[in-house]
Each structure stands twice: as structure tokens, then as C-alpha cells.
Motif scaffolding. Structure first.
Motif, PDB file in Angstrom:
ATOM      1  N   LEU A  57       0.833  -1.206   0.000  1.00  0.00           N
ATOM      2  CA  LEU A  57       0.000   0.000   0.000  1.00  0.00           C
ATOM      3  C   LEU A  57       0.868   1.256   0.000  1.00  0.00           C
ATOM      4  O   LEU A  57       2.066   1.188   0.268  1.00  0.00           O
ATOM      5  N   ALA A  58       0.244   2.396  -0.255  1.00  0.00           N
ATOM      6  CA  ALA A  58       0.968   3.669  -0.231  1.00  0.00           C
ATOM      7  C   ALA A  58       1.639   3.838   1.127  1.00  0.00           C
ATOM      8  O   ALA A  58       0.982   3.788   2.159  1.00  0.00           O
ATOM      9  N   GLN A  59       2.961   3.982   1.087  1.00  0.00           N
ATOM     10  CA  GLN A  59       3.761   4.093   2.303  1.00  0.00           C
ATOM     11  C   GLN A  59       4.104   5.559   2.577  1.00  0.00           C
ATOM     12  O   GLN A  59       4.144   6.379   1.668  1.00  0.00           O
ATOM     13  N   HIS A  60       4.371   5.822   3.831  1.00  0.00           N
ATOM     14  CA  HIS A  60       4.748   7.186   4.221  1.00  0.00           C
ATOM     15  C   HIS A  60       5.748   7.104   5.355  1.00  0.00           C
ATOM     16  O   HIS A  60       5.779   6.119   6.097  1.00  0.00           O
ATOM     17  N   GLU A  61       6.535   8.116   5.465  1.00  0.00           N
ATOM     18  CA  GLU A  61       7.505   8.197   6.555  1.00  0.00           C
ATOM     19  C   GLU A  61       7.346   9.546   7.234  1.00  0.00           C
ATOM     20  O   GLU A  61       7.149  10.565   6.565  1.00  0.00           O
ATOM     21  N   THR A  62       7.401   9.548   8.539  1.00  0.00           N
ATOM     22  CA  THR A  62       7.362  10.793   9.290  1.00  0.00           C
ATOM     23  C   THR A  62       8.395  10.723  10.399  1.00  0.00           C
ATOM     24  O   THR A  62       8.540   9.691  11.048  1.00  0.00           O
ATOM     25  N   ALA A  63       9.135  11.798  10.563  1.00  0.00           N
ATOM     26  CA  ALA A  63      10.090  11.900  11.661  1.00  0.00           C
ATOM     27  C   ALA A  63       9.451  12.807  12.694  1.00  0.00           C
ATOM     28  O   ALA A  63       9.059  13.936  12.386  1.00  0.00           O
ATOM     29  N   SER A  64       9.314  12.297  13.897  1.00  0.00           N
ATOM     30  CA  SER A  64       8.559  13.044  14.891  1.00  0.00           C
ATOM     31  C   SER A  64       8.997  12.707  16.309  1.00  0.00           C
ATOM     32  O   SER A  64       9.464  11.603  16.580  1.00  0.00           O
ATOM     33  N   TYR A  69       8.834   7.770  22.937  1.00  0.00           N
ATOM     34  CA  TYR A  69      10.226   7.541  22.553  1.00  0.00           C
ATOM     35  C   TYR A  69      11.053   8.774  22.909  1.00  0.00           C
ATOM     36  O   TYR A  69      10.527   9.885  22.950  1.00  0.00           O
ATOM     37  N   ASP A  70      12.343   8.568  23.109  1.00  0.00           N
ATOM     38  CA  ASP A  70      13.258   9.679  23.339  1.00  0.00           C
ATOM     39  C   ASP A  70      13.710  10.242  21.997  1.00  0.00           C
ATOM     40  O   ASP A  70      14.093   9.482  21.101  1.00  0.00           O
ATOM     41  N   GLY A  71      13.667  11.547  21.871  1.00  0.00           N
ATOM     42  CA  GLY A  71      14.154  12.199  20.662  1.00  0.00           C
ATOM     43  C   GLY A  71      13.251  11.989  19.467  1.00  0.00           C
ATOM     44  O   GLY A  71      12.126  11.503  19.567  1.00  0.00           O
ATOM     45  N   VAL A  72      13.775  12.372  18.317  1.00  0.00           N
ATOM     46  CA  VAL A  72      13.036  12.236  17.056  1.00  0.00           C
ATOM     47  C   VAL A  72      13.185  10.806  16.551  1.00  0.00           C
ATOM     48  O   VAL A  72      14.292  10.274  16.504  1.00  0.00           O
ATOM     49  N   VAL A  73      12.060  10.214  16.188  1.00  0.00           N
ATOM     50  CA  VAL A  73      12.040   8.850  15.646  1.00  0.00           C
ATOM     51  C   VAL A  73      11.443   8.912  14.247  1.00  0.00           C
ATOM     52  O   VAL A  73      10.474   9.632  14.002  1.00  0.00           O
ATOM     53  N   ARG A  74      12.020   8.149  13.337  1.00  0.00           N
ATOM     54  CA  ARG A  74      11.536   8.077  11.962  1.00  0.00           C
ATOM     55  C   ARG A  74      10.619   6.856  11.849  1.00  0.00           C
ATOM     56  O   ARG A  74      11.083   5.719  11.882  1.00  0.00           O
ATOM     57  N   PHE A  75       9.314   7.108  11.739  1.00  0.00           N
ATOM     58  CA  PHE A  75       8.315   6.044  11.620  1.00  0.00           C
ATOM     59  C   PHE A  75       7.964   5.854  10.157  1.00  0.00           C
ATOM     60  O   PHE A  75       7.877   6.825   9.391  1.00  0.00           O
ATOM     61  N   SER A  76       7.694   4.616   9.760  1.00  0.00           N
ATOM     62  CA  SER A  76       7.250   4.358   8.395  1.00  0.00           C
ATOM     63  C   SER A  76       6.223   3.245   8.377  1.00  0.00           C
ATOM     64  O   SER A  76       6.231   2.355   9.223  1.00  0.00           O
ATOM     65  N   GLY A  77       5.336   3.339   7.393  1.00  0.00           N
ATOM     66  CA  GLY A  77       4.286   2.347   7.226  1.00  0.00           C
ATOM     67  C   GLY A  77       3.241   2.859   6.269  1.00  0.00           C
ATOM     68  O   GLY A  77       3.355   3.958   5.721  1.00  0.00           O
ATOM     69  N   PRO A  78       2.196   2.078   6.070  1.00  0.00           N
ATOM     70  CA  PRO A  78       1.156   2.502   5.134  1.00  0.00           C
ATOM     71  C   PRO A  78       0.339   3.662   5.710  1.00  0.00           C
ATOM     72  O   PRO A  78       0.136   3.753   6.925  1.00  0.00           O
ATOM     73  N   LEU A  79      -0.080   4.528   4.837  1.00  0.00           N
ATOM     74  CA  LEU A  79      -0.993   5.584   5.241  1.00  0.00           C
ATOM     75  C   LEU A  79      -2.301   4.953   5.699  1.00  0.00           C
ATOM     76  O   LEU A  79      -2.781   3.990   5.090  1.00  0.00           O
ATOM     77  N   GLY A  80      -2.876   5.485   6.759  1.00  0.00           N
ATOM     78  CA  GLY A  80      -4.156   4.980   7.245  1.00  0.00           C
ATOM     79  C   GLY A  80      -5.216   5.013   6.169  1.00  0.00           C
ATOM     80  O   GLY A  80      -6.005   4.078   6.015  1.00  0.00           O
ATOM     81  N   ARG A  81      -5.235   6.095   5.397  1.00  0.00           N
ATOM     82  CA  ARG A  81      -6.246   6.212   4.337  1.00  0.00           C
ATOM     83  C   ARG A  81      -6.042   5.165   3.247  1.00  0.00           C
ATOM     84  O   ARG A  81      -7.006   4.723   2.632  1.00  0.00           O
TER      85      ARG A  81
END
Length: 166
Positions: A57-64, A69-81
Motif C-alpha cells: 500500500l501507499a507508504q509514508h515516513e514521518t520523523a517526529s 520515545y526519546d528524541g526524534v524517531v523516523r516512523f514508516s508504514g502505510p498511510l491509514g487512508r
């Protein structure tokens, strides 16, 4: 004969989008079950997704930054939509449930307004159950700091295994 061939071509063109919407059966371990008001199913009246299906599925990455979590973490996975689209969801809310039976109701409009993901990875590593996996609802908190509030934080369900479309 050419008139029949033209009819067949038109009939196939009309049927192609319907076939494209079919949801294949999962081949691996099911990570997510989407039920309720869904049109595209593959196991009874539910849409079951394994890892490969979610990765397709359409994947996305967000650093947040998050409270978990400690500090900025880069999460990735399919968009909920993208997950909801794949299941042909037709609801205004989803009830997202975790392995421990925690659940939160999320308006579908959140998935449309923001790039909310069902994170499968954090900093490039697969989320295991002990790391909030296999799926973790992650809002783009750093790009939308207004989302970092109690109302949204309770929607950030981890260890997600089920979504019921209401």
C-alpha cells in the motif's frame, strides 16, 4: 465479428476496475483485520492484511517526537487512508483495537486531513510487540504540533491488530 470484439473490449474495460479492487487473500501471518463497513473483503466479511499486503500500500515516513520515545524517531508504514481505501471502507469513524484490547475511536477525517500512518517500522527497524508493534497509529506531530494534545494522543493506538469501520 468486429462488433462482437468491440463489445468484449468494452465489457472488459468496465470489469477491469472491479477486478482491480479485489483484495487478495493473505499469504503470511495476518497483522491486521479490517471489519465493519467495508466493501473489499478476502476472509468472510472482513479484510485481512499480512505484512506484504500492508507494504504494498501507499507508504509514508514521518520523523517526529512522541511521548513514547526519546528524541526524534523516523516512523514508516502505510498511510491509514490507504488501508481504508484497500478495504473499501465506508464509515465516518474507525474503532482501532490493540492486542491488549485497548481501543480508540478515530474520525476517518483524521486520515483524510493528515498523513496518519500505521507504522510498521521505527528508525528502520520492524516494530515488534514489545516495541509497540506490529502496527502503531502515528500522527505527524512535528509537522502539525497542534495534534500533540490529549485528544489525539489517546488515538495513537499501539499494538494495533484490528480496525472496525463504523
Amino acid at each position: 465479428m468486429s462488433r462482437y470484439l468491440g463489445f468484449i473490449v468494452v465489457a472488459m474495460a468496465v470489469m477491469l476496475p472491479v477486478q482491480a479492487l479485489a483484495l487478495n487473500a493473505p499469504e503470511g501471518r495476518v497483522l491486521l483485520v479490517v471489519s465493519g463497513k467495508v466493501e473489499h473483503t478476502n476472509v468472510g466479511d472482513e479484510a485481512h492484511f499480512d505484512k506484504a499486503m500492508l507494504e504494498a500500500l501507499a507508504q509514508h515516513e514521518t520523523a517526529s517526537r512522541t511521548p513514547w520515545y526519546d528524541g526524534v524517531v523516523r516512523f514508516s508504514g502505510p498511510l491509514g487512508r490507504a488501508v481504508l481505501d484497500a478495504a473499501g471502507a465506508n464509515g465516518e469513524h474507525v474503532r482501532v483495537s490493540a492486542l491488549n484490547d485497548y481501543a480508540a475511536t478515530i474520525p476517518v477525517s483524521d486520515f483524510e486531513a493528515y498523513d496518519v500512518i500505521l507504522a510498521m517500522q521505527a528508525d528502520g527497524k520492524t516494530l515488534r510487540i514489545r516495541d509497540h508493534g506490529p502496527l502503531f497509529v502515528i500522527y505527524p506531530f512535528d509537522t502539525h504540533p497542534e495534534l500533540l494534545n490529549e485528544e489525539i494522543l489517546v488515538r495513537s493506538v499501539w499494538q494495533v491488530n484490528r480496525i472496525n469501520v463504523e
